[in-house]
Design an enzyme around this catalytic site. Structure first.
Site: not given
Ligand code: NAG
Ligand code: NAG
Ligand code: NAG
Ligand code: NAG
Ligand code: NAG
Length: 353
Positions: A193, A215
């Site tokens: 993430d 991410h």
């Protein structure tokens, strides 16, 4: 009286005569040592299931982690480690590892379902505190939350690499909220993430971070309610970072709610093997296509962002602003190589989409 004597005897037995160090090897020792001692060594500790390692430190304390600190498995929210204190130094000895055993929780559902997963390490310190050389292994959910003032982190490794193949999700690296005057640098994050996610704060610097599989270097601003005021986040810099093999390189996302993020700088950011967007700024986060929200992004400087993105759909740059909410963006030297097309509904000065 008897209790006092027992605690005193117990306590003195933990203090080595020469350096006044208190060594913790059993979980039952933590609370007493932390309240009586300022020079603390935590060695090969097992933290029982459902318990947190709470380090509510006295001013000026030093904590050294040695060996393996293992957190037994329980389905709760955490945090597994909670540090508060003023002017404290918390560090890992070479080879030391704090292990949350995320592999025993991962189920591909992250924070959205499946078993309840504990967040790992919460920092709520102030006054020139330092956290260095700390190795976190296999975060079950978010790795580090920094809600601190005047605090410096460096030499961290957040190693959730195993989550790539085993259902790790929402393993955010450094989550920053209500933080002021924080520097995080010289650290490596391998996760599933955001590498960094800023939700609120002021005077934040991120320097020389290497992010793998993430991410990206992100903001996640705004609240879920349109009425909420998320305040002003000001003066945030990301400099000299690498983002490799992830979904996005730079990702500034805003949700509902009022608020402003301003004076943001990204400088010297290298991208490699990004699969979605090199730079993605979207104000319709969690409601794609809704660009009638009030959150503002002002004075966004991006310079010298370069490298590669993969696949035909990956966009070098992707900008989705709300109506009249983006202003004073000044970009230069954006050299992101890929075959996909950029999309921009707002044009920064110095950049042609
Ligand atoms: C911690 O445990 C490891 C493995 O059992 C051992 O090699 C090491 O010496 C221990 N560390 C300390 C400081 O006792
Ligand atoms: C940091 O400063 C803010 C603003 O002064 C304060 O509200 C917050 O409690 C402080 N946090 C810590 C951990 O000291
Ligand atoms: C941010 O840094 C500036 C310059 O050092 C300082 O004047 C200001 O008070 C800081 N803001 C906060 C919220 O700490
Ligand atoms: C911005 O924040 C950094 C710390 O992260 C600080 O050194 C700098 O003085 C701040 N700048 C301003 C203009 O407040
Ligand atoms: C935009 O950034 C460039 C390069 O840093 C600088 O030379 C220029 O003055 C800036 N323009 C504005 C309007 O701030």
């Amino acid at each position: 009286m008897l209790g006092k004597i027992l605690i005193f005897t117990f306590f003195t037995s933990l203090v080595t005569s020469q350096q006044n160090e208190c060594v913790i090897t059993e979980f039952s020792q933590v609370e007493t040592v932390v309240t009586h001692c300022t020079n603390i060594i935590i060695t090969n500790l097992t933290v029982p299931a459902g318990e947190a390692l709470i380090l509510d430190l006295q001013d000026g304390s030093r904590v050294l982690f040695e060996g393996n600190i293992i957190f037994e498995v329980a389905y709760w929210l955490g945090h597994l480690v909670q540090v508060t204190g003023n002017n404290v130094l918390v560090e890992g000895a070479p080879g030391s590892i704090l292990n949350a055993q995320g592999e025993k929780y991962w189920d591909g559902m992250g924070g959205n379902g499946g078993v309840t997963k504990p967040k790992f390490f919460n920092i709520a310190t102030s006054g020139g505190s330092v956290f260095r050389n700390i190795y976190l292994l296999n975060c079950a959910h978010f790795c580090v939350r920094v809600a601190a003032n005047d605090t410096h982190l460096y030499g961290w490794t957040l190693d959730v690499n195993a989550g790539n193949l085993n259902g790790g999700l929402n393993t955010d690296g450094f989550g920053i909220s209500h933080a002021n005057n924080v520097i995080i640098e010289d650290s490596v994050v391998m996760n599933q993430d955001d590498c960094v996610a800023v939700t609120s704060g002021n005077n934040l610097t991120f320097r020389n971070l290497q992010c793998y599989g993430s991410h990206g270097l992100s903001f996640s601003m705004g609240s879920s309610s349109m009425d909420n005021d998320n305040g002003i986040t000001k003066n945030v810099t990301f400099r000299d970072c690498l983002v490799a093999n992830g979904l996005y390189g730079i990702h500034l996302k805003t949700k509902r709610g009022r608020g402003l993020v301003t004076d943001v700088t990204y400088e010297n950011i290298k991208l490699s093997g990004i699969t979605e967007d090199g730079i993605y700024i979207n104000q319709d986060y969690m409601d794609i296509g809704n660009i009638r929200r009030p959150f503002k992004i002002k004075n966004l400087k991006i310079s010298n962002v370069y490298g590669s993105i993969n696949g035909n759909l990956a966009r070098p740059v992707h900008i989705v602003c709300n109506e009249d909410t983006c202003s004073d963006w000044n970009w230069s030297d954006i050299n992101i190589i890929g075959t996909g097309r950029s999309y921009c509904n707002y044009l920064p000065l110095g950049f042609s989409c």
